[in-house]
Scaffold this motif. Structure first.
Motif, PDB file in Angstrom:
ATOM      1  N   PRO A   1       0.794  -1.233   0.000  1.00 60.70           N
ATOM      2  CA  PRO A   1       0.000   0.000   0.000  1.00 60.70           C
ATOM      3  C   PRO A   1       0.826   1.283   0.000  1.00 60.70           C
ATOM      4  CG  PRO A   1       0.163  -0.838   2.226  1.00 60.70           C
ATOM      5  CD  PRO A   1       0.881  -1.838   1.350  1.00 60.70           C
ATOM      6  N   ASP A   2       2.147   1.191  -0.211  1.00 63.79           N
ATOM      7  CA  ASP A   2       3.013   2.374  -0.255  1.00 63.79           C
ATOM      8  C   ASP A   2       3.165   2.879  -1.678  1.00 63.79           C
ATOM      9  OD1 ASP A   2       3.465   2.219   2.526  1.00 63.79           O
ATOM     10  OD2 ASP A   2       5.047   0.735   2.227  1.00 63.79           O
ATOM     11  N   MET A   3       3.931   3.940  -1.838  1.00 63.66           N
ATOM     12  CA  MET A   3       4.258   4.542  -3.138  1.00 63.66           C
ATOM     13  C   MET A   3       3.022   4.820  -4.004  1.00 63.66           C
ATOM     14  SD  MET A   3       7.776   2.632  -4.329  1.00 63.66           S
ATOM     15  CE  MET A   3       7.691   3.391  -5.947  1.00 63.66           C
ATOM     16  N   PRO A   4       2.086   5.645  -3.537  1.00 63.51           N
ATOM     17  CA  PRO A   4       0.883   5.938  -4.335  1.00 63.51           C
ATOM     18  C   PRO A   4       1.234   6.573  -5.672  1.00 63.51           C
ATOM     19  CG  PRO A   4       1.103   7.503  -2.530  1.00 63.51           C
ATOM     20  CD  PRO A   4       2.103   6.421  -2.286  1.00 63.51           C
ATOM     21  N   VAL A   5       0.442   6.264  -6.680  1.00 64.74           N
ATOM     22  CA  VAL A   5       0.656   6.861  -7.993  1.00 64.74           C
ATOM     23  C   VAL A   5       0.067   8.267  -7.993  1.00 64.74           C
ATOM     24  CG1 VAL A   5       0.671   4.639  -9.153  1.00 64.74           C
ATOM     25  CG2 VAL A   5      -1.475   5.901  -8.938  1.00 64.74           C
ATOM     26  N   SER A   6       0.490   9.080  -8.937  1.00 62.74           N
ATOM     27  CA  SER A   6       0.020  10.462  -9.033  1.00 62.74           C
ATOM     28  C   SER A   6      -1.504  10.501  -9.168  1.00 62.74           C
ATOM     29  CB  SER A   6       0.657  11.145 -10.246  1.00 62.74           C
ATOM     30  OG  SER A   6       0.214  12.481 -10.362  1.00 62.74           O
ATOM     31  N   GLY A   7      -2.104  11.404  -8.411  1.00 63.05           N
ATOM     32  CA  GLY A   7      -3.551  11.529  -8.415  1.00 63.05           C
ATOM     33  C   GLY A   7      -4.224  10.822  -7.258  1.00 63.05           C
ATOM     34  N   PHE A   8      -3.453   9.962  -6.574  1.00 61.45           N
ATOM     35  CA  PHE A   8      -4.016   9.203  -5.447  1.00 61.45           C
ATOM     36  C   PHE A   8      -3.181   9.384  -4.179  1.00 61.45           C
ATOM     37  CE2 PHE A   8      -5.405   7.045  -9.298  1.00 61.45           C
ATOM     38  CZ  PHE A   8      -6.764   6.920  -9.068  1.00 61.45           C
ATOM     39  N   GLN A   9      -2.514  10.542  -4.073  1.00 60.93           N
ATOM     40  CA  GLN A   9      -1.711  10.824  -2.892  1.00 60.93           C
ATOM     41  C   GLN A   9      -2.600  10.805  -1.643  1.00 60.93           C
ATOM     42  OE1 GLN A   9      -1.685  12.414  -5.835  1.00 60.93           O
ATOM     43  NE2 GLN A   9       0.143  13.673  -6.120  1.00 60.93           N
ATOM     44  N   GLY A  10      -2.059  10.273  -0.563  1.00 61.69           N
ATOM     45  CA  GLY A  10      -2.803  10.226   0.678  1.00 61.69           C
ATOM     46  C   GLY A  10      -3.681   9.004   0.824  1.00 61.69           C
ATOM     47  N   GLU A  11      -3.787   8.194  -0.255  1.00 61.35           N
ATOM     48  CA  GLU A  11      -4.578   6.963  -0.213  1.00 61.35           C
ATOM     49  C   GLU A  11      -3.647   5.757  -0.230  1.00 61.35           C
ATOM     50  OE1 GLU A  11      -7.485   6.659  -3.307  1.00 61.35           O
ATOM     51  OE2 GLU A  11      -7.919   8.820  -3.289  1.00 61.35           O
ATOM     52  N   PRO A  12      -4.072   4.642   0.362  1.00 66.28           N
ATOM     53  CA  PRO A  12      -3.270   3.421   0.222  1.00 66.28           C
ATOM     54  C   PRO A  12      -3.179   3.029  -1.252  1.00 66.28           C
ATOM     55  CG  PRO A  12      -4.951   3.164   1.930  1.00 66.28           C
ATOM     56  CD  PRO A  12      -5.280   4.423   1.188  1.00 66.28           C
ATOM     57  N   ASN A  13      -1.984   2.719  -1.689  1.00 66.53           N
ATOM     58  CA  ASN A  13      -1.820   2.254  -3.068  1.00 66.53           C
ATOM     59  C   ASN A  13      -2.434   0.857  -3.201  1.00 66.53           C
ATOM     60  OD1 ASN A  13      -1.011   2.297  -5.715  1.00 66.53           O
ATOM     61  ND2 ASN A  13       1.152   1.945  -5.289  1.00 66.53           N
ATOM     62  N   ARG A  14      -2.794   0.477  -4.435  1.00 61.27           N
ATOM     63  CA  ARG A  14      -3.436  -0.818  -4.668  1.00 61.27           C
ATOM     64  C   ARG A  14      -2.804  -1.492  -5.878  1.00 61.27           C
ATOM     65  NH1 ARG A  14      -9.204   1.789  -4.808  1.00 61.27           N
ATOM     66  NH2 ARG A  14      -9.011   1.129  -6.991  1.00 61.27           N
ATOM     67  N   PRO A  15      -2.831  -2.834  -5.920  1.00 68.04           N
ATOM     68  CA  PRO A  15      -2.225  -3.534  -7.059  1.00 68.04           C
ATOM     69  C   PRO A  15      -2.897  -3.235  -8.395  1.00 68.04           C
ATOM     70  CG  PRO A  15      -3.347  -5.076  -5.585  1.00 68.04           C
ATOM     71  CD  PRO A  15      -3.270  -3.763  -4.864  1.00 68.04           C
ATOM     72  N   ASP A  16      -4.190  -2.904  -8.402  1.00 67.50           N
ATOM     73  CA  ASP A  16      -4.853  -2.596  -9.682  1.00 67.50           C
ATOM     74  C   ASP A  16      -4.287  -1.329 -10.313  1.00 67.50           C
ATOM     75  OD1 ASP A  16      -7.300  -0.387  -8.885  1.00 67.50           O
ATOM     76  OD2 ASP A  16      -6.601  -1.692  -7.279  1.00 67.50           O
ATOM     77  N   ARG A  17      -3.626  -0.501  -9.501  1.00 65.39           N
ATOM     78  CA  ARG A  17      -3.063   0.736 -10.056  1.00 65.39           C
ATOM     79  C   ARG A  17      -1.732   0.506 -10.764  1.00 65.39           C
ATOM     80  NH1 ARG A  17      -5.348   4.105  -4.999  1.00 65.39           N
ATOM     81  NH2 ARG A  17      -7.465   4.322  -5.817  1.00 65.39           N
TER      82      ARG A  17
END
Length: 263
Positions: free
Chosen positions: A212-228
């Protein structure tokens, strides 16, 4: 596609792994590799992979958590990898690498000698069991290269979340290590990393979310997800000369071959 680095045993995924896997599959991410961080989650990553066919895992001792690793941790890891080796002979193991391991000199009160010792021993274990290595590195690039040169990984590996320069990337590739491409390239301000990734051989690259680290641009502040992973793939296609289809095919095959994952 394969997410080559996803901490799928962490929150929020552990609350409903089936739902998050379905999101990933619908997006076109068919398989995930879960790197362990230490003794505390070896059993959990194994249980997840036993529950879901699309999951594979690595076992290792993460340098960020080096203060947690007991004096017996390396002996425990040796025993775990030996057991996995016996299972692999029966095609019954989903352990595809040693890791996440490496050097992290950015943490407070770092014990550099301990980290170097743990990394060296894990490289030796990876070679003993003919497994690739999943590497983590912060503020320790020269030291990492030095250790790798003394202990070349016979089955290769991947430098996770690479954000360095082109000369650094070439040093890593020359050591038989792939370059993990993550959410950093989705930020236009990350010019050095974007230019480096654009200039490297396509066959040297692998995709990862580090969710859930290293969020992609546009989703800062949210847990990252494998679908991204699809967002990272899309951005990779915008900075490379090859077609999106070619990039996806080559990168997926590279990842599958390194980890010996059937497509």
């Amino acid at each position: 596609m394969i997410d080559s680095h996803c901490h799928f045993d962490f929150a929020p995924f552990c609350d409903d792994p089936k739902a998050y896997l379905e999101l990933a599959h619908k997006a076109g991410v068919g398989k995930l590799v879960i790197p362990a961080v230490g003794e505390r989650n070896w059993r959990l990553v194994r249980q997840l992979a036993e529950q879901f066919d699309s999951l594979h895992y690595a076992l290792g001792l993460h340098p960020f958590f080096s203060a947690e690793h007991s004096r017996q941790a390396m002996n425990a890891l040796k025993a775990e990898l030996e057991a996995e080796s016996l299972l692999r002979e029966k095609n019954a193991s989903r352990c595809v690498a040693v890791g996440e391991c490496g050097l992290d000199f950015a943490i407070t009160d770092v014990n550099r000698n301990q980290q170097i010792s743990l990394l060296t021993q894990q490289l030796e274990l990876a070679n003993e069991h003919n497994l690739p290595i999943i590497l983590h590195c912060r503020k320790a690039f020269p030291e990492l290269v030095r250790v790798l040169k003394h202990n070349p990984p016979v089955a290769g590996g991947v430098y996770h979340a690479f954000s360095g320069s082109l000369p650094q990337a070439k040093q890593i590739i020359d050591l038989g290590i792939k370059i993990g491409v993550g959410g950093t390239i989705t930020y236009r301000r990350a010019n050095k990393t974007r230019n480096t990734i654009a200039a490297l051989p396509l066959t040297a690259l692998m995709l990862e979310t580090d969710a859930p680290d290293m969020p992609v641009s546009g989703f800062q502040g949210e847990p990252n997800r494998p679908d991204r992973l699809v967002d990272i793939m899309h951005e990779l296609a915008t900075i490379r000369a090859e077609s999106k289809q070619e990039i996806e095919q080559v990168v997926t095959l590279t990842t599958a071959e390194l980890f010996r994952i059937s497509l």
